[in-house]
Design a protein around this motif. Structure first.
Motif, mmCIF file in Angstrom:
data_model
loop_
_atom_site.group_PDB
_atom_site.id
_atom_site.type_symbol
_atom_site.label_atom_id
_atom_site.label_comp_id
_atom_site.label_asym_id
_atom_site.label_seq_id
_atom_site.Cartn_x
_atom_site.Cartn_y
_atom_site.Cartn_z
ATOM 1 N N VAL A 25 0.871 -1.180 0.000
ATOM 2 C CA VAL A 25 0.000 0.000 0.000
ATOM 3 C C VAL A 25 0.907 1.229 0.000
ATOM 4 O O VAL A 25 1.634 1.480 0.963
ATOM 5 C CB VAL A 25 -0.938 0.009 1.215
ATOM 6 N N LEU A 26 0.861 1.975 -1.086
ATOM 7 C CA LEU A 26 1.748 3.121 -1.293
ATOM 8 C C LEU A 26 0.982 4.408 -1.029
ATOM 9 O O LEU A 26 -0.089 4.626 -1.604
ATOM 10 C CB LEU A 26 2.274 3.100 -2.730
ATOM 11 N N GLU A 27 1.508 5.248 -0.138
ATOM 12 C CA GLU A 27 0.906 6.552 0.096
ATOM 13 C C GLU A 27 1.373 7.504 -0.999
ATOM 14 O O GLU A 27 2.570 7.719 -1.178
ATOM 15 C CB GLU A 27 1.302 7.074 1.472
ATOM 16 N N ILE A 28 0.407 8.073 -1.734
ATOM 17 C CA ILE A 28 0.746 8.863 -2.914
ATOM 18 C C ILE A 28 1.523 10.121 -2.536
ATOM 19 O O ILE A 28 2.492 10.499 -3.204
ATOM 20 C CB ILE A 28 -0.528 9.228 -3.699
ATOM 21 N N SER A 29 1.156 10.777 -1.444
ATOM 22 C CA SER A 29 1.769 12.062 -1.103
ATOM 23 C C SER A 29 3.239 11.917 -0.711
ATOM 24 O O SER A 29 4.055 12.800 -0.994
ATOM 25 C CB SER A 29 0.999 12.727 0.034
ATOM 26 N N THR A 30 3.601 10.806 -0.048
ATOM 27 C CA THR A 30 4.975 10.638 0.422
ATOM 28 C C THR A 30 5.762 9.626 -0.385
ATOM 29 O O THR A 30 7.001 9.587 -0.291
ATOM 30 C CB THR A 30 4.987 10.186 1.888
#
Length: 774
Positions: A25-30
């Motif tokens: 699960v990749l956080e788009i902002s960071t």
């Protein structure tokens, strides 16, 4: 990690990507992986789906196992066997997040009620692998659409479990289905180079849009948008009503131009786009390329917003970039360069070289860097300080073999030096004014060409004043050259002493010395005056690939084929630190401009950023020592004031058994020692009594301290019930350790008692005999 399939959470904060047996699960902002779920059996995930309400994640593996996850906690809430006889190829949820459809490689489709947890339908009739399943957005219609290898789209009525329509208009596999917002129109696309618009009520094709490309994926929103690969790697937006292309964006124009090199003539083009989805809230598109990169585009302009690199392969070189070392430029085992922003992990992919990029170097201004590759060419790149966008500004190619080393001028961006497998060293002058973005790339010509060695030139280095050039070769020698603004190179001397080929040479930033690293497992320091070897650093078990100066020239950093990075103090020849974070050859090694960061890149695909914590550790150690001194002073004061309870508590808090023993001895030296010891020990907290029991086991091993240990032990055993004692952590172990030493002490005391009785008897007899003689 390889982003082979990707889905987005509806609030558009996260992206879900498969990577082997994991879903990350990749956080788009960071750009950071905030969660990861993995199958216990380590089997690759063949398909996964996120429910429309974002609560459920379901994965299918090659072991024919379906798992339902609470992805926020990375825990599996349910697993069951898929009834498919072969792996699941596709999955989808209905709009209510209660029905799950799975399409198998066995040509069947299963429907599952994820709330009541049972299989509701088994749909048979598809031919071959069912690679696409999708519910109609209006759940009241109870319709499921699927596609398999027969090039048709099947419509299933879930009330009767029968196929009610077969939509035939494609001549190759259908790769994507998308519905309009009202659900009346559907668009199908496939490898036959066409998109078909369908009326969902009559199930008839209303329009066929030829896109003239090999493969298509689509998403239907206000326009019909098509993703095409691999011939030109083109992203196009079409107007569905008129079949008119309204926006076009090629990958090469979004990134750095390839200067006319036509390198993607086959269907294995790494720029191909393999997956696409729409983020309606932020009006963005997300695409996944064949080389596992995720690219964000802004609509309607299709300008590139953000990129994430999914897989690095072998990292061959890595350098800090930007005035505050805000970026990393990375050469991997490919013809593309990658520029990462450290803060967000966002990546720019730079196209231009046509074969593997081997080495990088950065100019002093930190906004320009140079690269060289197996394609026999060199390129100079410029990064805009405001936007961070990187463009190629100069290009040159006159080597006759792969260019394996490159070095930039140190004072200002005036020239670059290259070393090649053709045994030559070339000096390339840069123009005073380099072209800006949009202008034609400047063509470099070599000002100097010198046959420098008898074998491959593995490394070149320019001195801090730009007046000297060093070269290291596979012929086991390094050479020092005079580098003049005009005229050829002048050989000043040869450094001989390495037993195998030299991988790297590097000038000291402060002293008249040169460092070299070699395949013989050593690094050496050489004097520039007499070309003699000053020091040899031995410690690596394999080739030393890189060497650089750090700490203002007082230390060396080396990296080797053994995966280790070592820090050496030059003055003492001592290896003061060994960093073991890689499993393969460490090709990339670079220090930041402030000397507080270091980055390493390895053939194990990992890039690691290291921080110099020397000052932090010294400060922590100093603070710890000061704290110890203060507490020792406080302890002395408490003992002087005979505040034994506080003194004992403080000594236990310091976790210093010897200090605790000092307090116990002080208590036992006064009057009424037994009473005072008992009173003090019983007032301690339970955790403090646990520590005291542990210390007793240690003191009891020494005959000099056994009486103090036995005194404390007597208080504990006398006043604490066995049940409470056994609740102490490690109580059984401590008590078992006490028994043999206690028995030994008892035996010793018994022997002393016997000896003293014998002595008393002898004294009495001697006195009686003396009286008789008088």
């Amino acid at each position: 990690s390889a982003a082979t399939d990707t889905k987005s959470k509806t609030n558009e904060q996260f992206i879900f990507c498969t990577c082997g047996s994991r879903v990350n699960v990749l956080e788009i902002s960071t750009g950071k992986i905030v969660h990861s779920v993995e199958h216990d059996d380590q089997e690759d995930i063949t398909s996964f789906v996120l429910s429309p309400d974002d609560e459920l994640l379901v994965t299918a593996s090659r072991a024919l196992l379906l798992k339902q996850w609470d992805w926020k906690r990375a825990t599996c809430t349910r697993s069951w066997r898929a009834i498919h006889t072969v792996p699941v190829a596709s999955m989808t949820f209905d709009p209510t997040s209660t029905l799950l459809a799975t399409g198998g490689c066995d040509g069947t489709i299963k429907l599952w009620d994820v709330v009541k947890q049972y299989c509701t339908h088994n749909l048979k009739g598809s031919s071959g692998v069912v690679h696409l399943v999708q519910f109609h957005p209006d759940i009241s219609r109870l319709q499921l659409f699927s596609s398999s290898l027969d090039c048709n789209v099947r419509v299933w009525d879930l009330q009767t479990s029968k196929c009610v329509h077969v939509l035939q208009n494609h001549y190759s596999a259908v790769t994507s289905l998308s519905f309009s917002q009202n659900g009346d129109t559907m668009v199908s696309s496939g490898r036959d180079k066409i998109c078909t618009v369908w009326d969902v009520h009559s199930f008839k094709a209303t329009r066929t849009v030829p896109v003239y490309e090999v493969n298509v994926q689509n998403k239907y929103f206000d326009l019909l948008e098509c993703q095409i690969f691999p011939m030109q790697s083109v992203l196009r937006v079409w107007e569905a009503s008129s079949a008119r292309c309204v926006h076009t964006r090629t990958l090469s124009s979004t990134l750095t131009p390839a200067s006319g090199e036509e390198q993607e003539k086959d269907e294995d083009n790494p720029r191909s786009l393999t997956f696409l989805f729409h983020l309606p809230v932020s009006s963005r598109l997300v695409t996944v390329t064949a080389e596992h990169n995720i690219v964000f585009y802004q609509l309607p302009s299709l300008s590139t917003l953000q990129q994430f690199s999914g897989y690095s392969d072998e990292v061959l070189d890595v350098k800090f970039l930007g005035k505050s070392d805000s970026h990393l430029v990375v050469a991997t085992n490919s013809c593309q360069l990658k520029v990462f922003e450290l803060l967000t992990n966002s990546c720019q992919i730079l196209y231009g070289h046509t074969d593997t990029v081997l080495t990088l170097d950065v100019f002093r201004n930190a906004s320009m860097f140079a690269s060289c590759a197996k394609d026999r060419s060199v390129r100079v790149w410029h990064m805009d300080s405001d936007s961070g966008h990187v463009t190629c500004v100069a290009h040159g190619s006159s080597h006759t073999n792969a260019v394996g080393s490159i070095c930039c001028s140190r004072l200002k961006a005036s020239f670059i030096v290259t070393g090649s497998q053709d045994c030559t060293v070339k000096v390339w002058d840069l123009p005073a004014e380099l072209p800006v973005e949009g202008e034609e790339v400047h063509q470099l010509t070599a000002r100097i060409t010198e046959k420098a060695h008898d074998k491959d030139v593995n490394s070149v280095a320019v001195s801090p004043n730009d007046k000297l050039l060093a070269s290291g070769s596979q012929d086991r020698t390094a050479k020092l050259w005079s580098l003049r603004p005009e005229g050829p190179l002048e050989l000043l001397g040869v450094f001989r002493g390495h037993r195998r080929g030299i991988w790297m040479v590097c000038f000291s930033p402060v002293d008249q010395v040169l460092a070299s690293s070699s395949a013989d497992g050593t690094a050496k320091l050489w004097g520039l005056q007499d070309f003699s070897c000053l020091k040899t650093f031995e410690g690596h078990d394999a080739s030393v690939l890189k060497v650089i100066f750090v700490s203002r020239g007082t230390q060396l950093l080396t990296s080797g084929s053994d995966g280790l990075v070592k820090l050496w103090t030059i003055k003492t020849n001592e290896c003061v630190k060994t960093l073991d974070a890689h499993q393969d050859k460490v090709w990339g090694l670079h220090a930041s401009r402030k000397d507080d960061l270091m980055v390493t890149g390895s053939a194990d695909s990992k890039i690691t950023v290291w921080k110099d914590v020397t000052e932090v550790e010294l400060a922590e150690e100093q603070a710890k020592q000061e704290d110890q001194i203060l507490k020792q002073q406080e302890l002395s004061n408490l003992l002087h004031e005979k505040k034994y309870l506080k003194a004992l508590g403080l000594a236990i808090a310091l976790d210093q058994p010897q200090t605790v023993l000092t307090v116990i001895k002080a208590i036992r030296q006064g009057e009424n020692t037994c009473e005072l010891l008992e009173k003090t020990v019983l007032k301690l907290r339970t955790d403090q009594k646990e520590s005291l029991l542990r210390y007793c086991a240690m003191w009891n091993t020494n005959a000099r301290n056994c009486l103090d240990a036995q005194g404390v032990l007597q208080v504990l055993l006398k006043h604490l019930p066995p049940e409470e004692l056994l609740q102490f952590q490690g109580a059984r172990t401590h008590l078992e350790g006490l028994i043999p030493y206690t028995e030994r002490h008892m035996q010793r005391i018994g022997n002393l008692l016997q000896a003293s009785m014998f002595l008393n008897y002898m004294w009495q007899k001697m006195r009686v005999v003396g009286e008789d003689s008088r």
